[in-house]
Design a protein around this motif. Structure first.
Motif, PDB file in Angstrom:
ATOM      1  N   SER A  82       0.833  -1.196   0.000  1.00  0.00           N
ATOM      2  CA  SER A  82       0.000   0.000   0.000  1.00  0.00           C
ATOM      3  C   SER A  82       0.866   1.243   0.000  1.00  0.00           C
ATOM      4  N   SER A  83       0.297   2.358  -0.497  1.00  0.00           N
ATOM      5  CA  SER A  83       0.993   3.639  -0.412  1.00  0.00           C
ATOM      6  C   SER A  83       1.006   4.155   1.023  1.00  0.00           C
ATOM      7  N   ASP A  84       0.131   3.634   1.863  1.00  0.00           N
ATOM      8  CA  ASP A  84       0.106   3.976   3.278  1.00  0.00           C
ATOM      9  C   ASP A  84       1.113   3.084   3.997  1.00  0.00           C
ATOM     10  N   CYS A  86       1.594   2.343   6.998  1.00  0.00           N
ATOM     11  CA  CYS A  86       1.024   1.539   8.067  1.00  0.00           C
ATOM     12  C   CYS A  86       0.223   0.355   7.555  1.00  0.00           C
ATOM     13  N   TYR A 125       8.061   2.151   9.620  1.00  0.00           N
ATOM     14  CA  TYR A 125       6.923   2.559  10.437  1.00  0.00           C
ATOM     15  C   TYR A 125       6.961   1.733  11.717  1.00  0.00           C
TER      16      TYR A 125
END
Length: 257
Positions: A82-84, A86, A125
């Motif tokens: 994902s681009s996120d 987290c 992260y």
């Protein structure tokens, strides 16, 4: 580990772990509630300071967690899902000491480690898990995203050849990998293209199966007794891992025949 919540935040900062690194102004990374069960009104922040090329201090200041409850926290390298950051499912690179919240649901946790282990190859992260069930993730903080190789791609030299896609095997081929608690068995496996590998959870705690080399390998959270399968069609050597446990990884080599 530190159980006492500090009203005055320890000021620390983050630097790449390159030779000749020196202390720099403070950078603070806020945690966000991820929204999984148990998150509630949890919040907090992470601060990190590089003291030398081989020493950095990370401090978690957390609040709003379940009072008197054991938790664990991990640094993860940025994954490809994902681009996120987290939600990217990256591998664990570094674990914080296990800790327990106080009667107000607060905790301060300190970790001293080599800064090279913090950032990973593409970013990092921090995830806070409940110790009793690592699939419950109340908090996550995006720490660092570095420039360079895009997520989900492997850096190659100009002369490197792209993996060859092989046609499906004429006869269905099957292999099994056991998932134990903090290990895969076998840790190294060789198969021919077209083989379906099935991971069978034989442990007692939650695990998953993810890969940066082959983003198609992406299981859900696996509980004891669960299975996950993937058919390998591309030749090469591929590393996969569990994103809940530091050092829990293995490799599969796929040959043409």
């Amino acid at each position: 580990m530190l159980y006492l919540f500090r009203s005055a935040l320890i000021l620390v900062s983050l630097l790449p772990g390159s030779a000749g690194a020196v202390a720099t102004p403070t950078l603070t990374f806020p945690f966000k509630a991820v929204g999984t069960p148990g998150a509630g009104g949890a919040s907090g922040q992470l601060t990190v300071r590089t003291l030398s090329p081989t020493s950095a201090i990370s401090v978690l200041t957390l609040r709003g967690l379940t009072p008197g409850t054991p938790y664990v926290a991990h640094y993860h390298a940025l994954g490809a899902a994902s681009s996120d950051p987290c939600a990217s499912g990256g591998p664990v690179t570094l674990g914080f000491p296990a800790f327990r919240t106080n009667a107000q649901g607060q905790a301060t946790v300190l970790l001293r480690a080599d800064p090279a282990r913090i950032s990973g190859s593409q970013g990092a992260y921090v995830i806070v898990h409940t110790a009793g069930n690592l699939a419950v993730v109340p908090l996550c903080a995006a720490v660092l995203r570095t420039a360079g190789t895009p997520a989900g791609q492997n850096a190659q030299s100009p002369n490197a050849q792209s993996p060859k896609v092989q046609p499906p095997a004429q006869v269905a081929l099957q292999q099994t990998v056991k998932i134990g608690d903090n290990f895969f068995m076998p840790a190294s496996l060789s198969v021919v293209a077209g083989t379906t590998v099935t991971w069978v959870h034989t442990g007692k705690v939650a695990h998953n199966v993810l890969s940066l080399d082959l983003p198609g390998i992406s299981s859900a959270v696996l509980q004891p007794g669960d299975r996950y399968s993937y058919t390998f069609k591309t030749t090469g050597t591929f590393t996969y891992y569990c994103s809940f446990h530091e050092g829990m990884s293995a490799t599969i080599t796929v040959t043409s025949r």
